[in-house]
Every structure is written in structure tokens, then in C-alpha cells.
Design a protein around this motif. Structure first.
Motif, mmCIF file in Angstrom:
data_model
loop_
_atom_site.group_PDB
_atom_site.id
_atom_site.type_symbol
_atom_site.label_atom_id
_atom_site.label_comp_id
_atom_site.label_asym_id
_atom_site.label_seq_id
_atom_site.Cartn_x
_atom_site.Cartn_y
_atom_site.Cartn_z
ATOM 1 N N THR A 1 1.660 2.797 2.181
ATOM 2 C CA THR A 1 1.809 4.252 2.159
ATOM 3 C C THR A 1 2.627 4.699 0.949
ATOM 4 O O THR A 1 2.256 5.654 0.250
ATOM 5 C CB THR A 1 2.468 4.744 3.469
ATOM 6 N N LYS A 2 3.715 3.999 0.673
ATOM 7 C CA LYS A 2 4.570 4.335 -0.466
ATOM 8 C C LYS A 2 3.811 4.179 -1.788
ATOM 9 O O LYS A 2 3.869 5.056 -2.649
ATOM 10 C CB LYS A 2 5.811 3.445 -0.465
ATOM 11 N N VAL A 3 3.090 3.081 -1.945
ATOM 12 C CA VAL A 3 2.317 2.831 -3.167
ATOM 13 C C VAL A 3 1.233 3.893 -3.334
ATOM 14 O O VAL A 3 0.985 4.377 -4.435
ATOM 15 C CB VAL A 3 1.716 1.404 -3.152
ATOM 16 N N THR A 4 0.606 4.295 -2.236
ATOM 17 C CA THR A 4 -0.431 5.336 -2.283
ATOM 18 C C THR A 4 0.164 6.659 -2.750
ATOM 19 O O THR A 4 -0.428 7.356 -3.580
ATOM 20 C CB THR A 4 -1.082 5.498 -0.899
ATOM 21 N N GLN A 5 1.334 7.002 -2.248
ATOM 22 C CA GLN A 5 1.979 8.263 -2.622
ATOM 23 C C GLN A 5 2.415 8.275 -4.085
ATOM 24 O O GLN A 5 2.461 9.329 -4.712
ATOM 25 C CB GLN A 5 3.182 8.534 -1.714
ATOM 26 N N GLN A 6 2.703 7.094 -4.649
ATOM 27 C CA GLN A 6 3.156 7.003 -6.033
ATOM 28 C C GLN A 6 2.018 7.120 -7.037
ATOM 29 O O GLN A 6 2.267 7.298 -8.212
ATOM 30 C CB GLN A 6 3.903 5.685 -6.260
ATOM 31 N N GLY A 7 0.779 6.975 -6.590
ATOM 32 C CA GLY A 7 -0.346 7.113 -7.518
ATOM 33 C C GLY A 7 -1.020 5.799 -7.807
ATOM 34 O O GLY A 7 -0.601 4.744 -7.351
ATOM 35 N N GLY A 8 -2.061 5.861 -8.627
ATOM 36 C CA GLY A 8 -2.972 4.745 -8.853
ATOM 37 C C GLY A 8 -2.541 3.708 -9.853
ATOM 38 O O GLY A 8 -3.234 3.461 -10.836
ATOM 39 N N LYS A 9 -1.408 3.085 -9.656
ATOM 40 C CA LYS A 9 -0.939 2.050 -10.571
ATOM 41 C C LYS A 9 -1.704 0.732 -10.407
ATOM 42 O O LYS A 9 -1.863 -0.021 -11.359
ATOM 43 C CB LYS A 9 0.555 1.817 -10.339
ATOM 44 N N TYR A 10 -2.197 0.448 -9.196
ATOM 45 C CA TYR A 10 -2.867 -0.821 -8.894
ATOM 46 C C TYR A 10 -4.328 -0.573 -8.522
ATOM 47 O O TYR A 10 -4.642 0.396 -7.849
ATOM 48 C CB TYR A 10 -2.166 -1.537 -7.742
ATOM 49 N N ASP A 11 -5.209 -1.478 -8.946
ATOM 50 C CA ASP A 11 -6.623 -1.336 -8.568
ATOM 51 C C ASP A 11 -6.926 -1.991 -7.231
ATOM 52 O O ASP A 11 -7.980 -1.757 -6.651
ATOM 53 C CB ASP A 11 -7.562 -1.837 -9.663
ATOM 54 N N ALA A 12 -6.009 -2.812 -6.737
ATOM 55 C CA ALA A 12 -6.176 -3.455 -5.425
ATOM 56 C C ALA A 12 -4.796 -3.764 -4.848
ATOM 57 O O ALA A 12 -3.837 -3.988 -5.585
ATOM 58 C CB ALA A 12 -6.993 -4.730 -5.541
ATOM 59 N N ILE A 13 -4.745 -3.780 -3.535
ATOM 60 C CA ILE A 13 -3.547 -4.209 -2.823
ATOM 61 C C ILE A 13 -3.996 -5.333 -1.903
ATOM 62 O O ILE A 13 -4.881 -5.150 -1.066
ATOM 63 C CB ILE A 13 -2.918 -3.047 -2.033
ATOM 64 N N VAL A 14 -3.422 -6.510 -2.113
ATOM 65 C CA VAL A 14 -3.824 -7.704 -1.384
ATOM 66 C C VAL A 14 -2.720 -8.071 -0.399
ATOM 67 O O VAL A 14 -1.565 -8.241 -0.798
ATOM 68 C CB VAL A 14 -4.094 -8.886 -2.352
ATOM 69 N N ILE A 15 -3.082 -8.168 0.875
ATOM 70 C CA ILE A 15 -2.146 -8.596 1.909
ATOM 71 C C ILE A 15 -2.368 -10.093 2.106
ATOM 72 O O ILE A 15 -3.410 -10.518 2.583
ATOM 73 C CB ILE A 15 -2.384 -7.853 3.243
ATOM 74 N N ASP A 16 -1.377 -10.875 1.732
ATOM 75 C CA ASP A 16 -1.512 -12.331 1.756
ATOM 76 C C ASP A 16 -0.330 -12.922 2.522
ATOM 77 O O ASP A 16 0.750 -13.063 1.974
ATOM 78 C CB ASP A 16 -1.552 -12.856 0.335
ATOM 79 N N ASP A 17 -0.421 -13.122 3.713
ATOM 80 C CA ASP A 17 -1.541 -13.384 4.580
ATOM 81 C C ASP A 17 -1.423 -12.470 5.795
ATOM 82 O O ASP A 17 -0.387 -12.435 6.450
ATOM 83 C CB ASP A 17 -1.508 -14.867 4.969
ATOM 84 N N PHE A 18 -2.492 -11.760 6.135
ATOM 85 C CA PHE A 18 -2.486 -10.814 7.255
ATOM 86 C C PHE A 18 -2.277 -11.538 8.589
ATOM 87 O O PHE A 18 -1.611 -11.010 9.482
ATOM 88 C CB PHE A 18 -3.787 -10.003 7.269
ATOM 89 N N SER A 19 -2.815 -12.739 8.739
ATOM 90 C CA SER A 19 -2.604 -13.519 9.971
ATOM 91 C C SER A 19 -1.122 -13.823 10.164
ATOM 92 O O SER A 19 -0.595 -13.729 11.284
ATOM 93 C CB SER A 19 -3.386 -14.831 9.936
ATOM 94 N N PHE A 20 -0.450 -14.182 9.087
ATOM 95 C CA PHE A 20 0.982 -14.463 9.151
ATOM 96 C C PHE A 20 1.757 -13.204 9.545
ATOM 97 O O PHE A 20 2.633 -13.248 10.414
ATOM 98 C CB PHE A 20 1.486 -15.006 7.808
ATOM 99 N N LEU A 21 1.404 -12.071 8.931
ATOM 100 C CA LEU A 21 2.074 -10.822 9.287
ATOM 101 C C LEU A 21 1.829 -10.449 10.754
ATOM 102 O O LEU A 21 2.727 -9.937 11.424
ATOM 103 C CB LEU A 21 1.619 -9.681 8.380
ATOM 104 N N ALA A 22 0.613 -10.719 11.239
ATOM 105 C CA ALA A 22 0.310 -10.447 12.648
ATOM 106 C C ALA A 22 1.178 -11.316 13.560
ATOM 107 O O ALA A 22 1.691 -10.833 14.575
ATOM 108 C CB ALA A 22 -1.172 -10.666 12.929
ATOM 109 N N GLU A 23 1.357 -12.581 13.206
ATOM 110 C CA GLU A 23 2.228 -13.468 14.000
ATOM 111 C C GLU A 23 3.663 -12.978 13.979
ATOM 112 O O GLU A 23 4.342 -12.967 15.005
ATOM 113 C CB GLU A 23 2.156 -14.902 13.467
#
Length: 178
Positions: free
Chosen positions: A68-90
Motif C-alpha cells: 500500500t505504501k509503495v503504491t501511494q508513493q508512485g510507480g518506482k517499481y515495475d513489479a513487486i515480488v513477495i518471496d515467499d508468500f507461503s512463509f509469510l502465511a506461516e
């Protein structure tokens, strides 16, 4: 790089640990932001040869706030990669286990995932979820569970359904060098 008028994709990549998911994202998104645990991006440094932009997260809610913060700051990145979503879920599950139990626990986890999905849909970049894989299995009651991303409860079916593209990463042992 996509133009402002192009839709941004929500992508899930799942596969076994060490199968190349992170490295593939490193090659694909050198101008991406990687939301990852400390040390998770060594393969990008060693194989792709650069230091990726990184922010640490310990839960899905942390990743949502960052997104959300990165989105509000504008288009600095062409992709946002969550590495690793399974780990974050755990990690998210472990956080909520300290505060609740039973069906409330799974509701809290599902709410975290839905909040993330909503933030990802409004991101001004492609969002990629790397996940570990869980193989198909048969439950004690005899019901069959398809394989897919390693997530709790009904999320292995629900999260891929939220994505625009779902990819399974696997190794081909016959190809040398891998």
C-alpha cells in the motif's frame, strides 16, 4: 515495461525450494521490489549479479502495508515480488495462533490474504507471489486434495483463483547444466 494504461497482473509461482522461482523473478524484474525475509534473495545476488531492492516483511499484513505504501508513493517499481508468500502465511498463522484458535484463526488468516489481494489489485505494478509447493494427498476421511501452493486451510484453492496467472515451477533433471 508496461504503459500506465495496461492492466497489472497478479501472478503466483509455486514450486519446490531451490527450483529457481526467486532467480527467475530476479532475471524477469531487475527493476522490481522484493518483499522478502533476510537472506532470501542470495540467488539473485549470486546468479543475476545485482543487489535487488528489498524490504523485509514477517507477515502477510506487513507485506500488505508495504504494498500500500509503495503504491501511494508512485510507480518506482515495475513489479513487486513477495518471496515467499507461503512463509509469510506461516508467520501470519503463528502470529494469530497466539491470539485466537479454531475457525477464528483461519478467518483471520483469510482476512489477511483478502486484504493483501485487494492491495495487490490497486498496486501500480505487477505483483508476483512466490510459494512453496505441497504435493497432492488423501485426507484421513478419504477425500483427495490437489497439490498446489503450500498454504493453510482452503487457501491452496482460493489464492490461485485470485490470481491472473498461476505457474508451477519444476526442475528438469535431464537438462544439464540445470
Amino acid at each position: 515495461m508496461p504503459t500506465k494504461d495496461q492492466e497489472k497482473a497478479l501472478v503466483m509461482i509455486y514450486g519446490s525450494s531451490g527450483s529457481g522461482k526467486t532467480t527467475d523473478c530476479g532475471y524477469s524484474f531487475p527493476n522490481g521490489l522484493f518483499i522478502a525475509a533476510r537472506g532470501a534473495l542470495q540467488s539473485i545476488r549470486h546468479t543475476c549479479g545485482y543487489e535487488p531492492a528489498t524490504i523485509e516483511a514477517t507477515t502477510i499484513d506487513d507485506a500488505t502495508k508495504t504494498l500500500t505504501k509503495v503504491t501511494q508513493q508512485g510507480g518506482k517499481y515495475d513489479a513487486i515480488v513477495i518471496d515467499d508468500f507461503s512463509f509469510l502465511a506461516e508467520q501470519t498463522m503463528a502470529f494469530w495462533e497466539k491470539k485466537t484458535s479454531g475457525s477464528t484463526l483461519f478467518k483471520k488468516l483469510r482476512d489477511s490474504v483478502l486484504g493483501f489481494r485487494n492491495a495487490a489489485r490497486y498496486a501500480n505494478a505487477h505483483v508476483v507471489l512466490n510459494c512453496w509447493i505441497q504435493p497432492p494427498k488423501t485426507k484421513n476421511d478419504g477425500s483427495y486434495v490437489r497439490g498446489g501452493p503450500m498454504l493453510s486451510g482452503k487457501l491452496p484453492e482460493q489464492v490461485p483463483a485470485m490470481c491472473d496467472l498461476v505457474l508451477q515451477c519444476s526442475e528438469d533433471q535431464g537438462r544439464q547444466p540445470w
